[in-house]
Design an enzyme around this catalytic site. Sequence first.
Site, PDB file in Angstrom:
ATOM      1  N   ILE A   1      49.489  43.998  12.452  1.00 12.20           N
ATOM      2  CA  ILE A   1      49.710  44.472  13.826  1.00 12.20           C
ATOM      3  C   ILE A   1      51.073  43.886  14.199  1.00 12.20           C
ATOM      4  O   ILE A   1      51.180  42.704  14.504  1.00 12.20           O
ATOM      5  CB  ILE A   1      48.591  44.009  14.779  1.00 12.20           C
ATOM      6  CG1 ILE A   1      47.239  44.556  14.304  1.00 12.20           C
ATOM      7  CG2 ILE A   1      48.900  44.477  16.206  1.00 12.20           C
ATOM      8  CD1 ILE A   1      46.045  44.095  15.146  1.00 12.20           C
ATOM      9  N   PRO A   2      52.135  44.707  14.116  1.00 11.45           N
ATOM     10  CA  PRO A   2      53.511  44.206  14.045  1.00 11.45           C
ATOM     11  C   PRO A   2      54.132  43.732  15.357  1.00 11.45           C
ATOM     12  O   PRO A   2      55.084  44.329  15.874  1.00 11.45           O
ATOM     13  CB  PRO A   2      54.266  45.401  13.473  1.00 11.45           C
ATOM     14  CG  PRO A   2      53.519  46.581  14.000  1.00 11.45           C
ATOM     15  CD  PRO A   2      52.075  46.159  13.989  1.00 11.45           C
ATOM     16  N   CYS A   3      53.680  42.601  15.860  1.00 11.19           N
ATOM     17  CA  CYS A   3      54.261  42.041  17.081  1.00 11.19           C
ATOM     18  C   CYS A   3      55.689  41.559  16.856  1.00 11.19           C
ATOM     19  O   CYS A   3      56.435  41.373  17.820  1.00 11.19           O
ATOM     20  CB  CYS A   3      53.381  40.928  17.643  1.00 11.19           C
ATOM     21  SG  CYS A   3      52.970  39.628  16.489  1.00 11.19           S
ATOM     22  N   HIS A   4      56.106  41.409  15.599  1.00 17.50           N
ATOM     23  CA  HIS A   4      57.483  40.997  15.314  1.00 17.50           C
ATOM     24  C   HIS A   4      58.489  42.075  15.709  1.00 17.50           C
ATOM     25  O   HIS A   4      59.679  41.798  15.809  1.00 17.50           O
ATOM     26  CB  HIS A   4      57.647  40.623  13.830  1.00 17.50           C
ATOM     27  CG  HIS A   4      57.383  41.753  12.883  1.00 17.50           C
ATOM     28  ND1 HIS A   4      56.113  42.085  12.449  1.00 17.50           N
ATOM     29  CD2 HIS A   4      58.226  42.634  12.298  1.00 17.50           C
ATOM     30  CE1 HIS A   4      56.181  43.114  11.619  1.00 17.50           C
ATOM     31  NE2 HIS A   4      57.460  43.472  11.508  1.00 17.50           N
ATOM     32  N   ARG A   5      58.030  43.282  15.980  1.00 21.05           N
ATOM     33  CA  ARG A   5      58.929  44.385  16.331  1.00 21.05           C
ATOM     34  C   ARG A   5      59.270  44.432  17.824  1.00 21.05           C
ATOM     35  O   ARG A   5      59.931  45.364  18.273  1.00 21.05           O
ATOM     36  CB  ARG A   5      58.311  45.715  15.902  1.00 21.05           C
ATOM     37  CG  ARG A   5      58.175  45.836  14.396  1.00 21.05           C
ATOM     38  CD  ARG A   5      57.584  47.160  13.971  1.00 21.05           C
ATOM     39  NE  ARG A   5      57.342  47.143  12.528  1.00 21.05           N
ATOM     40  CZ  ARG A   5      56.420  47.873  11.923  1.00 21.05           C
ATOM     41  NH1 ARG A   5      55.653  48.690  12.629  1.00 21.05           N
ATOM     42  NH2 ARG A   5      56.260  47.792  10.621  1.00 21.05           N
TER      43      ARG A   5
END
Length: 184
Positions: free
Chosen positions: A149-153
């Site tokens: 779940i790409p919260c780094h984006r």
Amino acid sequence: MTAPLDMTASFDGDGSPREPAASLYARRVPSPIGELFVVSDGTAITEIHFESHHGGAPPNCAEVDVGAVELLDRAAEQLAEYFAGERRDFDLPVAPRGTDFQHRAWAQLLEIPYGETLTYGEQARRIDAPTASRAVGAANGANPIPIVIPCHRVVGANGSLTGYAGGVDVKRALLDLERGQLSL
């Protein structure tokens, strides 16, 4: 565009929150950003921890080896493909525990295309909470399944990198990997 993950695993058929499984299993997964611990209840991925920030396997988990929990094997394989630049989307059932607001924020993260970024303010607007950029930031900070779940984006309004569970250097490395600027 990222294919949506099955976040319905977090809820029973009637929409009520799913009770956590009695047993949780963790597997060490080597990665170029440090060792990860992937956690599963046997039916879904429930957490991913960065060893550097948590100091080892999460508490209350039975650490298992390859082959012991098929879903952990699939997660390790898909993470390896991601870090090799061969995978853009994950195909894993996930069951992140959180509030309704957090689930809305996390579902929006899955809509951010690989290699692209979004600001916290834009993420808040997209979940119909235009004044909640700080709450969105807090929800992203509580994301129990980073990378998948790409919260780094998600970045600051001026494009700056802000906090990340694995550290800002890891966030930068993940974004650089996705932009083709770094080979891990």
